[in-house]
Design an enzyme around this catalytic site. Structure first.
Site, PDB file in Angstrom:
ATOM      1  N   CYS A 124       0.833  -1.203   0.000  1.00 34.25           N
ATOM      2  CA  CYS A 124       0.000   0.000   0.000  1.00 34.25           C
ATOM      3  C   CYS A 124       0.871   1.258   0.000  1.00 34.25           C
ATOM      4  O   CYS A 124       1.765   1.390   0.838  1.00 34.25           O
ATOM      5  CB  CYS A 124      -0.921  -0.007   1.224  1.00 34.25           C
ATOM      6  SG  CYS A 124      -1.962   1.463   1.293  1.00 34.25           S
ATOM      7  N   HIS A 195       1.735  -7.957  -6.448  1.00 28.75           N
ATOM      8  CA  HIS A 195       1.087  -7.012  -7.366  1.00 28.75           C
ATOM      9  C   HIS A 195       2.188  -6.612  -8.348  1.00 28.75           C
ATOM     10  O   HIS A 195       3.162  -5.959  -7.958  1.00 28.75           O
ATOM     11  CB  HIS A 195       0.551  -5.809  -6.569  1.00 28.75           C
ATOM     12  CG  HIS A 195      -0.186  -4.818  -7.407  1.00 28.75           C
ATOM     13  ND1 HIS A 195      -0.838  -3.734  -6.867  1.00 28.75           N
ATOM     14  CD2 HIS A 195      -0.393  -4.740  -8.738  1.00 28.75           C
ATOM     15  CE1 HIS A 195      -1.405  -3.021  -7.840  1.00 28.75           C
ATOM     16  NE2 HIS A 195      -1.144  -3.613  -8.980  1.00 28.75           N
ATOM     17  N   ARG A 258     -10.163  -5.377  -8.676  1.00 26.73           N
ATOM     18  CA  ARG A 258     -11.245  -4.526  -9.169  1.00 26.73           C
ATOM     19  C   ARG A 258     -12.242  -5.273 -10.043  1.00 26.73           C
ATOM     20  O   ARG A 258     -13.449  -5.053  -9.943  1.00 26.73           O
ATOM     21  CB  ARG A 258     -10.647  -3.331  -9.924  1.00 26.73           C
ATOM     22  CG  ARG A 258     -10.022  -2.330  -8.977  1.00 26.73           C
ATOM     23  CD  ARG A 258      -9.078  -1.386  -9.682  1.00 26.73           C
ATOM     24  NE  ARG A 258      -7.875  -2.066 -10.144  1.00 26.73           N
ATOM     25  CZ  ARG A 258      -6.850  -1.467 -10.714  1.00 26.73           C
ATOM     26  NH1 ARG A 258      -6.883  -0.166 -10.914  1.00 26.73           N
ATOM     27  NH2 ARG A 258      -5.784  -2.162 -11.083  1.00 26.73           N
TER      28      ARG A 258
HETATM   29  C1  FMN Z   1     -10.572   0.427  -3.510  1.00 28.26           C
HETATM   30  C2  FMN Z   1      -9.304  -0.369  -3.341  1.00 28.26           C
HETATM   31  C3  FMN Z   1      -8.792  -0.578  -2.078  1.00 28.26           C
HETATM   32  C4  FMN Z   1      -7.616  -1.325  -1.912  1.00 28.26           C
HETATM   33  N1  FMN Z   1      -7.187  -1.606  -0.650  1.00 28.26           N
HETATM   34  C5  FMN Z   1      -6.143  -2.468  -0.479  1.00 28.26           C
HETATM   35  C6  FMN Z   1      -5.800  -2.941   0.805  1.00 28.26           C
HETATM   36  O1  FMN Z   1      -6.427  -2.640   1.825  1.00 28.26           O
HETATM   37  N2  FMN Z   1      -4.720  -3.783   0.901  1.00 28.26           N
HETATM   38  C7  FMN Z   1      -3.996  -4.176  -0.204  1.00 28.26           C
HETATM   39  O2  FMN Z   1      -3.048  -4.955  -0.076  1.00 28.26           O
HETATM   40  N3  FMN Z   1      -4.325  -3.750  -1.432  1.00 28.26           N
HETATM   41  C8  FMN Z   1      -5.394  -2.941  -1.593  1.00 28.26           C
HETATM   42  N4  FMN Z   1      -5.780  -2.583  -2.855  1.00 28.26           N
HETATM   43  C9  FMN Z   1      -5.028  -3.102  -4.014  1.00 28.26           C
HETATM   44  C10 FMN Z   1      -5.639  -4.427  -4.491  1.00 28.26           C
HETATM   45  O3  FMN Z   1      -5.562  -5.411  -3.488  1.00 28.26           O
HETATM   46  C11 FMN Z   1      -4.908  -4.932  -5.737  1.00 28.26           C
HETATM   47  O4  FMN Z   1      -3.563  -5.172  -5.407  1.00 28.26           O
HETATM   48  C12 FMN Z   1      -4.968  -3.919  -6.881  1.00 28.26           C
HETATM   49  O5  FMN Z   1      -6.269  -3.390  -7.060  1.00 28.26           O
HETATM   50  C13 FMN Z   1      -4.491  -4.579  -8.191  1.00 28.26           C
HETATM   51  O6  FMN Z   1      -5.313  -5.664  -8.520  1.00 28.26           O
HETATM   52  P1  FMN Z   1      -6.474  -5.535  -9.656  1.00 28.26           P
HETATM   53  O7  FMN Z   1      -5.824  -4.951 -10.867  1.00 28.26           O
HETATM   54  O8  FMN Z   1      -6.964  -6.947  -9.865  1.00 28.26           O
HETATM   55  O9  FMN Z   1      -7.515  -4.613  -9.089  1.00 28.26           O
HETATM   56  C14 FMN Z   1      -6.931  -1.838  -3.037  1.00 28.26           C
HETATM   57  C15 FMN Z   1      -7.466  -1.615  -4.318  1.00 28.26           C
HETATM   58  C16 FMN Z   1      -8.648  -0.905  -4.472  1.00 28.26           C
HETATM   59  C17 FMN Z   1      -9.224  -0.718  -5.870  1.00 28.26           C
END
Ligand code: FMN
Length: 361
Positions: A124, A195, A258
């Site tokens: 994060c 990630h 997402r």
């Molecule tokens: C609204 C939102 C909140 C997020 N909060 C966290 C979190 O609390 N902890 C974390 O490790 N990643 C958090 N992320 C990142 C996601 O876990 C993920 O790594 C990131 O969205 C990339 O994956 P995706 O492309 O499949 O969305 C958050 C992402 C979004 C969109």
């Protein structure tokens, strides 16, 4: 490899051998938890209502909570923060923190609350998290991350996992990710979720940090090849289950964020496509209906309808009535007096012919 070390090295002290044995047991236990498909931790999104809803759509996904800081677990409204429904299992608690002793204590609390895994957030990039010296900035402190994971694994029987980026700022992802991986593997982590993009701590918002730094899946594939004994889960930019499947011969598991939240209908295809099992429910409309008893129960407990239904808005795509469903929930479910009947009325706007889910997911 661990077995060989145990058997072959006579000079290893009894204590070290015990530690290795404990790590081996932990890894064996972690194999029970299938990480082939995970739903990402997402702050303010993957709360307990969302997780309950997602579990209606797939039996097999491993579901993560939003990040909860060690400070909140230790000093905040713990029961409210950590409460979850028995139906959510398997469910992992994600922690944010950097103090090994506090993290160990929080891992113990997570175990007592019945979580199946405890995960440390090293990805994060928010300012608040950086001020606390945790989250993605810990990519620069692999030794400290190793200490945190070691303290957590020593404290609990639960598998301890880490979620990270491939690097931060001007770090070289080859070196930075390798150093972090070695540290967490040595400390007994059961899995590393990567990630597959850097976090740029200076100048980008958390939201921009999810899109702007380029994805580098090849770096994660190389990581898996270099660490065959460590479970590696790939995250970032996976928009469909077809895309997810394409990675599975290079890594152990996938994490979808997402796309899972914004288009939850995709989750109905997880069990058939990834696990060869029947879908939990026949259609998105059946899933919407299956949520009604939960909504009724939560309303009795004083939860506002919108707190649950906000997670359901993307459930229908390409179905006549999908837009009316969303509009009805957006306008009516937010009213203080909104009731289960409001939700039922929204479902009634959906035509009975549901869009096929498995083929499109
Ligand atoms: C609204 C939102 C909140 C997020 N909060 C966290 C979190 O609390 N902890 C974390 O490790 N990643 C958090 N992320 C990142 C996601 O876990 C993920 O790594 C990131 O969205 C990339 O994956 P995706 O492309 O499949 O969305 C958050 C992402 C979004 C969109």
């Amino acid at each position: 490899m661990v077995v060989e070390e145990l058997a072959g090295d006579g000079r290893r002290s009894e204590a070290a051998a015990m530690q290795l044995r404990a790590q081996m047991e932990k890894r064996m236990r972690s194999k029970d938890l299938d990480r082939k498909f995970c739903i990402a931790p997402m702050m303010e999104w993957t709360d307990r209502h969302c997780r309950f809803f997602h579990r209606l759509l797939t039996r097999r996904a491993l579901i993560y909570t939003e990040m909860i800081t060690t400070g909140a677990v230790l000093h905040g409204p713990r029961t409210r923060l950590l409460a979850h429904d028995p139906a959510e299992h398997p469910v992992a608690l994600q922690l944010g923190g950097c103090d090994p002793r506090q993290l160990a204590e929080c891992a113990r609390i997570a175990e007592a609350f019945g979580y199946d895994e405890v995960n440390l957030n090293i990805g994060c990039p928010s300012d608040r998290v950086q001020e606390g010296r945790f989250g993605a900035c810990l990519m620069a402190e692999p030794a400290l991350v190793g200490d945190c994971v070691a303290a957590m694994t020593a404290a609990v029987k639960l598998p301890v996992t880490v979620k990270c980026r491939i690097g931060i700022d001007d770090q070289d992802p080859e070196e930075a990710l390798e150093a972090l991986t070695c540290a967490v593997e040595r400390a007994g982590a059961a899995a590393l979720i990567v990630h597959a993009r850097k976090a740029w701590l200076d100048g980008l918002s958390p939201r921009e940090n999810r899109d702007i730094p380029p994805l580098d899946y090849a770096r994660v594939y190389r990581l898996k090849a270099a660490h065959p004994d460590l479970c590696i889960v790939l995250n970032g930019g996976i928009a469909s289950l077809d895309q997810a499947l394409a990675h599975l011969d290079r890594v152990d598991g996938l994490m979808m964020g997402r796309a899972a939240y914004q288009e939850p209908w995709r989750l109905l295809a997880v069990d058939p496509l990834l696990f060869g099992e029947p879908a939990r429910l026949a259609s998105p409309k059946a899933a919407a209906e299956a949520l009604i008893p939960y909504i009724e129960r939560e309303l009795v407990r004083g939860v506002r309808l919108h707190a649950v239904t906000r997670h359901v808005l993307g459930l229908f795509r390409g179905v006549p009535g999908a837009r009316a469903f969303r509009r009805h929930l957006a306008t009516e479910a937010t009213k203080p007096a909104a009731h289960a009947a409001t939700y039922r009325a929204a479902i009634a706007l959906i035509a009975d012919l549901d869009a096929p889910t498995v083929a499109a997911a």
